[in-house]
Design an enzyme around this catalytic site. Structure first.
Site, PDB file in Angstrom:
ATOM      1  N   PRO A   2       0.765  -1.273   0.136  1.00 32.33           N
ATOM      2  CA  PRO A   2      -0.003  -0.015  -0.097  1.00 32.33           C
ATOM      3  C   PRO A   2       0.880   1.239   0.154  1.00 32.33           C
ATOM      4  O   PRO A   2       1.688   1.404   0.654  1.00 32.33           O
ATOM      5  CB  PRO A   2      -0.710  -0.076   1.422  1.00 32.33           C
ATOM      6  CG  PRO A   2      -0.829  -1.622   1.674  1.00 32.33           C
ATOM      7  CD  PRO A   2       0.292  -2.145   1.222  1.00 32.33           C
ATOM      8  N   GLU A   3       0.438   2.088  -1.128  1.00 30.93           N
ATOM      9  CA  GLU A   3       1.375   3.362  -1.002  1.00 30.93           C
ATOM     10  C   GLU A   3       0.382   4.381  -0.812  1.00 30.93           C
ATOM     11  O   GLU A   3      -0.702   4.087  -0.501  1.00 30.93           O
ATOM     12  CB  GLU A   3       1.810   3.667  -2.483  1.00 30.93           C
ATOM     13  CG  GLU A   3       2.905   2.451  -2.855  1.00 30.93           C
ATOM     14  CD  GLU A   3       3.677   2.671  -4.109  1.00 30.93           C
ATOM     15  OE1 GLU A   3       4.128   3.645  -4.915  1.00 30.93           O
ATOM     16  OE2 GLU A   3       3.991   1.531  -4.768  1.00 30.93           O
ATOM     17  N   LYS A  59       2.391   6.962   3.896  1.00 29.65           N
ATOM     18  CA  LYS A  59       1.834   5.745   4.129  1.00 29.65           C
ATOM     19  C   LYS A  59       1.107   5.459   5.303  1.00 29.65           C
ATOM     20  O   LYS A  59       0.768   4.256   5.794  1.00 29.65           O
ATOM     21  CB  LYS A  59       2.806   4.544   3.719  1.00 29.65           C
ATOM     22  CG  LYS A  59       3.442   4.861   2.237  1.00 29.65           C
ATOM     23  CD  LYS A  59       4.378   3.781   2.077  1.00 29.65           C
ATOM     24  CE  LYS A  59       5.399   4.216   0.681  1.00 29.65           C
ATOM     25  NZ  LYS A  59       6.593   3.188   0.683  1.00 29.65           N
ATOM     26  N   ARG A 250      15.692  -0.950  -5.357  1.00 28.25           N
ATOM     27  CA  ARG A 250      14.259  -1.694  -5.860  1.00 28.25           C
ATOM     28  C   ARG A 250      14.317  -2.115  -7.257  1.00 28.25           C
ATOM     29  O   ARG A 250      14.929  -1.272  -7.839  1.00 28.25           O
ATOM     30  CB  ARG A 250      13.057  -0.778  -5.322  1.00 28.25           C
ATOM     31  CG  ARG A 250      12.938  -0.505  -3.853  1.00 28.25           C
ATOM     32  CD  ARG A 250      12.673  -1.518  -3.035  1.00 28.25           C
ATOM     33  NE  ARG A 250      11.327  -2.188  -3.234  1.00 28.25           N
ATOM     34  CZ  ARG A 250      10.204  -1.678  -2.837  1.00 28.25           C
ATOM     35  NH1 ARG A 250      10.208  -0.556  -2.208  1.00 28.25           N
ATOM     36  NH2 ARG A 250       9.311  -2.320  -3.221  1.00 28.25           N
TER      37      ARG A 250
END
Ligand SMILES: [Zn+2]
Length: 262
Positions: A2-3, A59, A250
């Protein structure tokens, strides 16, 4: 994971289901999720109170009670909220369940167990102590320019750094860079005023659009990269095969043809 858009969607969901009802009890099914508070204390502090309003920052989601206490929710990798009517069963991976006086419940579901729940007296102080930067949808163009102008790392690493800008994670960072037609490894320091402006606009556009669509990936515009990330993915703009690289720690997906290094 979840961003910002997902957490904003959870906020709106919570606001529309769970405010102003008396909390009858709190059931902690898996205590790993609790940070700085025991199951017993969480239940003691919340029982009899009501959730009155909520506030999202990056977030994190904070829910204020009428006891002037904030419940802090962080959704980790897989966290989500589910409001359950009287006879609805909570999901197997519900970790904490807030039970309301009307017999409905709010479940904090978290399959992969990276979520966090805590209590806080002062949200601003919490954000300061954690060193969390300004929210990605709260910053102005000039603040954005200052943040990026000060750092020498790749633009992708900056977008992901919660201490600089809060709320953007790996998926939306790639989408923002695709929209701005910028290679994720572009050095922020090399960007012109115009580049920064383009990136700022892309950031706002992607986050706001995702929120408007309630982050339903099936409804995202066909021109977006997000659903095409992966080995056989092709660029929605030029049709060439997407490339991946580890940038900012990432895996980034991008189109080497459409997204040039500046
Ligand atoms: Zn392309």
């Amino acid at each position: 994971m979840p961003e910002l858009p997902e957490v904003e969607t959870f906020k709106r969901y919570l606001d529309s289901t769970s405010l102003h009802q008396r909390i009858a009890g709190v059931e902690v099914r898996d205590a790993y999720v609790l940070k700085g508070v025991s199951a017993r204390e969480l239940a003691r502090r919340l029982k009899g109170a009501r959730f009155e309003s909520s506030r999202r920052h990056g977030k994190h989601l904070f829910v204020r009670t009428d006891g002037d206490l904030w419940l802090r929710l962080h959704f980790g990798m897989t966290g989500s909220l589910q409001y359950l009517k009287r006879d609805e069963q909570p999901p197997k991976t519900a970790r904490v369940i807030f039970r309301f006086a009307n017999k409905c419940r709010l479940a904090f579901d978290d399959q992969r167990k990276f979520g966090e729940i805590g209590l806080s007296r002062n949200v601003d102080e919490f954000l300061r102590n954690r060193g969390i930067g300004p929210d990605a949808l709260d910053i102005s163009l000039s603040q954005f320019k200052t943040i990026l102008g000060k750092h020498r790392s790749s633009v992708k690493a900056i977008l992901l750094n919660q201490k600089l800008i809060a709320g953007i994670g790996n998926l939306y960072a790639d989408e923002i860079l695709f929209r701005a037609r910028m290679h994720p490894a572009t050095e922020a320091a090399r960007m012109s005023d115009k580049d920064l402006q383009r990136l700022f606009r892309a950031t706002r556009h992607v986050l706001e659009r995702a929120i408007a669509l309630k982050t339903d990936f099936n409804r995202l515009p066909k021109s977006w990269l997000l659903m095409r990330r992966g080995k056989r993915g092709r660029c929605p703009r030029c049709g060439r095969a997407l490339k991946s690289a580890t940038i900012g720690g990432r895996t980034s997906w991008f189109c080497a043809h459409c997204q040039k290094r500046i």
